[in-house]
Design a protein around this motif. Sequence first.
Motif, PDB file in Angstrom:
ATOM      1  N   LEU A   1      -5.615  14.663  -2.853  1.00  0.00           N
ATOM      2  CA  LEU A   1      -5.024  13.379  -2.486  1.00  0.00           C
ATOM      3  C   LEU A   1      -3.633  13.355  -3.096  1.00  0.00           C
ATOM      4  CD1 LEU A   1      -5.324  10.528  -1.248  1.00  0.00           C
ATOM      5  CD2 LEU A   1      -6.238   9.794  -3.479  1.00  0.00           C
TER       6      LEU A   1
ATOM      7  N   ASN B   1       0.832  -1.200   0.000  1.00  0.00           N
ATOM      8  CA  ASN B   1       0.000   0.000   0.000  1.00  0.00           C
ATOM      9  C   ASN B   1       0.868   1.251   0.000  1.00  0.00           C
ATOM     10  OD1 ASN B   1      -2.469  -1.420   0.160  1.00  0.00           O
ATOM     11  ND2 ASN B   1      -2.217  -1.638   2.366  1.00  0.00           N
TER      12      ASN B   1
ATOM     13  N   ILE C   1      -1.779  11.204   1.588  1.00  0.00           N
ATOM     14  CA  ILE C   1      -2.320  12.225   2.488  1.00  0.00           C
ATOM     15  C   ILE C   1      -3.406  13.022   1.781  1.00  0.00           C
ATOM     16  CG2 ILE C   1      -0.199  12.394   3.839  1.00  0.00           C
ATOM     17  CD1 ILE C   1       0.405  15.038   2.388  1.00  0.00           C
ATOM     18  N   ARG C   2      -4.310  13.519   2.574  1.00  0.00           N
ATOM     19  CA  ARG C   2      -5.329  14.465   2.096  1.00  0.00           C
ATOM     20  C   ARG C   2      -5.125  15.751   2.878  1.00  0.00           C
ATOM     21  NH1 ARG C   2      -9.276  12.121  -1.097  1.00  0.00           N
ATOM     22  NH2 ARG C   2      -9.368   9.849  -0.923  1.00  0.00           N
TER      23      ARG C   2
ATOM     24  N   TRP D   1       4.062   2.470  10.307  1.00  0.00           N
ATOM     25  CA  TRP D   1       3.628   3.510  11.236  1.00  0.00           C
ATOM     26  C   TRP D   1       4.345   3.300  12.560  1.00  0.00           C
ATOM     27  CZ3 TRP D   1       1.049   4.134  15.887  1.00  0.00           C
ATOM     28  CH2 TRP D   1       0.580   5.425  16.131  1.00  0.00           C
TER      29      TRP D   1
ATOM     30  N   ALA E   1      -4.749  14.394   6.851  1.00  0.00           N
ATOM     31  CA  ALA E   1      -5.187  13.042   7.185  1.00  0.00           C
ATOM     32  C   ALA E   1      -4.438  12.092   6.257  1.00  0.00           C
ATOM     33  CB  ALA E   1      -6.687  12.906   6.984  1.00  0.00           C
ATOM     34  N   PHE E   2      -4.080  10.928   6.764  1.00  0.00           N
ATOM     35  CA  PHE E   2      -3.387   9.971   5.910  1.00  0.00           C
ATOM     36  C   PHE E   2      -4.191   8.681   5.819  1.00  0.00           C
ATOM     37  CE2 PHE E   2      -1.651   9.213  10.126  1.00  0.00           C
ATOM     38  CZ  PHE E   2      -1.598   7.835  10.220  1.00  0.00           C
ATOM     39  N   GLU E   3      -3.958   7.960   4.732  1.00  0.00           N
ATOM     40  CA  GLU E   3      -4.637   6.690   4.493  1.00  0.00           C
ATOM     41  C   GLU E   3      -3.740   5.814   3.629  1.00  0.00           C
ATOM     42  OE1 GLU E   3      -7.689   7.502   0.941  1.00  0.00           O
ATOM     43  OE2 GLU E   3      -7.635   9.139   2.428  1.00  0.00           O
ATOM     44  N   GLU E   4      -3.939   4.511   3.705  1.00  0.00           N
ATOM     45  CA  GLU E   4      -3.203   3.589   2.851  1.00  0.00           C
ATOM     46  C   GLU E   4      -4.060   3.242   1.638  1.00  0.00           C
ATOM     47  OE1 GLU E   4      -1.375   0.205   4.691  1.00  0.00           O
ATOM     48  OE2 GLU E   4      -0.572   1.396   6.361  1.00  0.00           O
ATOM     49  N   VAL E   5      -3.444   3.332   0.463  1.00  0.00           N
ATOM     50  CA  VAL E   5      -4.113   3.046  -0.802  1.00  0.00           C
ATOM     51  C   VAL E   5      -3.315   1.944  -1.501  1.00  0.00           C
ATOM     52  CG1 VAL E   5      -4.740   4.009  -3.054  1.00  0.00           C
ATOM     53  CG2 VAL E   5      -4.925   5.433  -1.000  1.00  0.00           C
TER      54      VAL E   5
ATOM     55  N   THR F   1       2.910  11.792   8.506  1.00  0.00           N
ATOM     56  CA  THR F   1       2.156  10.541   8.611  1.00  0.00           C
ATOM     57  C   THR F   1       2.488   9.717   9.849  1.00  0.00           C
ATOM     58  OG1 THR F   1       3.775   9.202   7.400  1.00  0.00           O
ATOM     59  CG2 THR F   1       2.088  10.372   6.086  1.00  0.00           C
TER      60      THR F   1
ATOM     61  N   VAL G   1       1.122   5.094   1.375  1.00  0.00           N
ATOM     62  CA  VAL G   1       0.583   5.993   2.391  1.00  0.00           C
ATOM     63  C   VAL G   1       0.362   7.337   1.707  1.00  0.00           C
ATOM     64  CG1 VAL G   1       0.935   7.074   4.633  1.00  0.00           C
ATOM     65  CG2 VAL G   1       1.873   4.780   4.186  1.00  0.00           C
TER      66      VAL G   1
END
Length: 184
Positions: free
Chosen positions: A72, A56, A60-61, A132, A145-149, A98, A58
């Motif tokens: 994104l 994935n 960020i938005r 992380w 905000a962060f997310e895994e894609v 992150t 990492v």
Amino acid sequence: MIKPWTKIGSEYLGDFRIFRIRADHSRSPRTGDEHRFFVLESPDWVNVIPLTPAGNVVMIRQFRHGVEAVTLEIPGGMVDEADGDPAVSAARELREETGYEAAEIIHLGSVEPNPAFLNNRCHSYLARDARWVAAPQLDGAEDIAFEEVPLGDITALIQSGAITHSLTIAAFYYLELSGLKKPT
């Protein structure tokens, strides 16, 4: 053949936190005419593709004031003089934005974001085996905000317009060219 212009003089018009504005007076080698050009002087930038062991990215938005929208993108920021090396800046920005750290930071390539009026470069990195480790450490002007894609979703996100940041797209192109897309 295109020849360099002769700079006659420069003056600074403003000094801001992330850039300075300079007006250059230059002479055309073709016509001999003088023209005024505006240059934004900025430190170099970094962006980093954090790739987790699961494959994935990492992402960020954050709200971007230039386009007045939430974007994104991948983590990134300015190369601090104290860092001494853009790779150090890439690792620092990843950790700050992150809370992730990587086992390895690999330079993918560098671009000139807009040589028409910017004097800096943006260095793209792959952060392999990103994990992380701590809460992000945002500065007062950041709301991230962060997310895994999944890495496999990135092309579709670019094609659909969900990812529009040109430097993020350039970083993924460099990743494609590198052949380093698989997690370690």
